[in-house]
Scaffold this active site. Structure first.
Site, PDB file in Angstrom:
ATOM      1  N   GLY A 162       0.818  -1.201   0.000  1.00  0.00           N
ATOM      2  CA  GLY A 162       0.000   0.000   0.000  1.00  0.00           C
ATOM      3  C   GLY A 162       0.850   1.247   0.000  1.00  0.00           C
ATOM      4  CG  ASP A 172      -7.771   7.386   0.505  1.00  0.00           C
ATOM      5  OD1 ASP A 172      -8.498   7.763  -0.438  1.00  0.00           O
ATOM      6  OD2 ASP A 172      -6.796   6.639   0.358  1.00  0.00           O
TER       7      ASP A 172
END
Length: 413
Positions: A59, A175
């Site tokens: 990620g 997010d």
């Protein structure tokens, strides 16, 4: 006395020694676990020395590995990238804070570890894939019928409400998207990747840390003016609601229809009284028309251009939990570049971050798969002005850091 000894032996059983170390060592390890501190060697053993076969994905904040503790619990271990410039004490303080965030609809942080330059976070392991892996796959989207989608929407709303208003610190996620929603074995949604921006200092650019959010989900005032508040999360939630109802991804929709976004398309159909045409036809047979219309209306209210016109997550949760009476009509949704009358007073808990850099959606997942999409980066301020921009951003954030929707806690970004 025998019962007491048996009880103590059961406590230390998960930490059974492979060598003749002192009993004091085991007691210290138990105490450390209570404080959510994981010894590095325990994580090395759990992940088979971070073997590639245990890697769940990569990620924006570093790789994530699956592991198994001596007591049989499965974990997801995130190794933070070296981009994090925090010292050990600062990292530990932030990790302790995040470890206090406990909610059914939020991925639980079980603990942390520091070892030399390594900083690691230990999360619960979530069995099923992230929502985007199911929702946006034509051969899988029917796995979640309308009832499950409605429950997912409700669960995400509750999780965001907790982060905004009920967590020890008010946390703005920044997010919220399908890739950051994990689903457990019962399809219960869990918000992942929260609070990560706290582990990175302000002198690291948004481009490097990917903390600015994901294209297609970010509120216009955040993209254009750098104004961050809980209402930015509300906007992202609204996009996600419309994606869950329609089964379509906002960014992909815009590629197929360059003249409009998913939000604008849904708004036009809603205003024409054709709300049910927004619904994913793969699940039409299982849908409750009243619930569909409610979710579309809530989704459109959440994506209003003016952040003051968006509901709070508390109100959203209330609307989803009971049949609403009067619900106001949404205006045209906000998109980057859209205009609204900027008020002199920012939304509650807002902080100006200066000129933003936006990135794509590389996702930090704590489940069985990791989504790693790449979006278009938007260049921020010139290097010569970055220092002053950061300084202004820090001052602005500091002015509002002690405020939240209830004015009781510090804000976390």
């Amino acid at each position: 006395m025998t019962k007491s000894m048996n009880f103590f032996q059961n406590i230390i059983k998960p930490f059974k020694r492979s060598s003749n170390r002192g009993l004091e060592d085991d007691i210290e390890r138990i105490a450390a676990m209570e404080q959510k501190v994981f010894p590095f060697q325990v994580l090395v053993s759990a992940t088979k020395d971070f073997h590639p076969t245990h890697k769940l994905g990569e990620g924006g904040f570093g790789p994530v590995f699956k592991g198994r503790l001596p007591d049989g619990r499965d974990i997801a271990v995130k190794k933070l990238s070296q981009v994090s410039r925090q010292g050990k004490n600062e990292f530990v303080n932030e990790a302790k804070l995040l470890a206090k965030v406990q909610h059914r609809n939020v991925v639980n942080l079980w603990g942390y570890c520091t070892h030399g330059d390594d900083k690691l976070l230990v999360y619960e392991y979530v069995v099923n894939e992230s929502l985007d892996k199911v929702l946006f796959k034509s051969n899988r989207k029917s796995e979640i019928d309308w009832k499950q989608r409605f429950e997912i929407i409700t669960g995400i709303a509750r999780g965001l409400l907790y982060l905004h208003e009920d967590a020890p610190n008010c946390i703005i996620h920044r997010d919220i998207k399908a890739g950051n929603i994990l689903l457990d074995e019962k399809w219960v949604p869990k918000i992942a990747d929260f609070g990560m921006a706290r582990l990175y200092q302000e002198d690291v650019t948004h481009v490097n840390t990917r903390v600015a959010g994901t294209n297609g989900y970010m509120a216009p005032e955040y993209v254009m003016h750098g104004v961050l508040s809980v209402k930015a999360d509300v906007f992202s939630f609204g996009v996600l609601v419309l994606e869950l109802v329609s089964g379509q991804k906002n960014s992909s929709f815009s590629m197929r229809h360059p003249d409009q976004t998913l939000l604008e398309w849904a708004f036009k159909l809603y205003k024409k009284g054709r709300t049910m045409e927004i619904l994913d036809q793969d699940i039409a047979a299982s849908a409750d028309p009243d619930q569909v219309k409610l979710c579309v209306q809530i989704g459109l209210l959440c994506v209003q251009g003016d952040p003051h016109q968006r509901p709070s997550m508390r109100r959203v949760s209330l609307l989803l939990s009971r049949k609403p009476g009067h619900l106001e009509e949404p205006d045209h949704p906000g998109v980057p570049g859209s205009r609204y009358r900027r008020r002199t007073q920012r939304p509650s808990g807002a902080a100006s971050l200066g000129t933003l850099s936006t990135t794509g959606s590389s996702t930090d997942s704590f489940g069985s798969n990791l989504n790693t999409n790449t979006g278009t980066g938007v260049r921020g301020t010139p290097a010569s002005s970055k220092a002053s921009t950061r300084s202004n951003a820090t001052r602005s954030a500091g002015q509002s850091s002690s405020s939240d929707p209830h004015g009781k806690r510090h804000m976390s970004y």
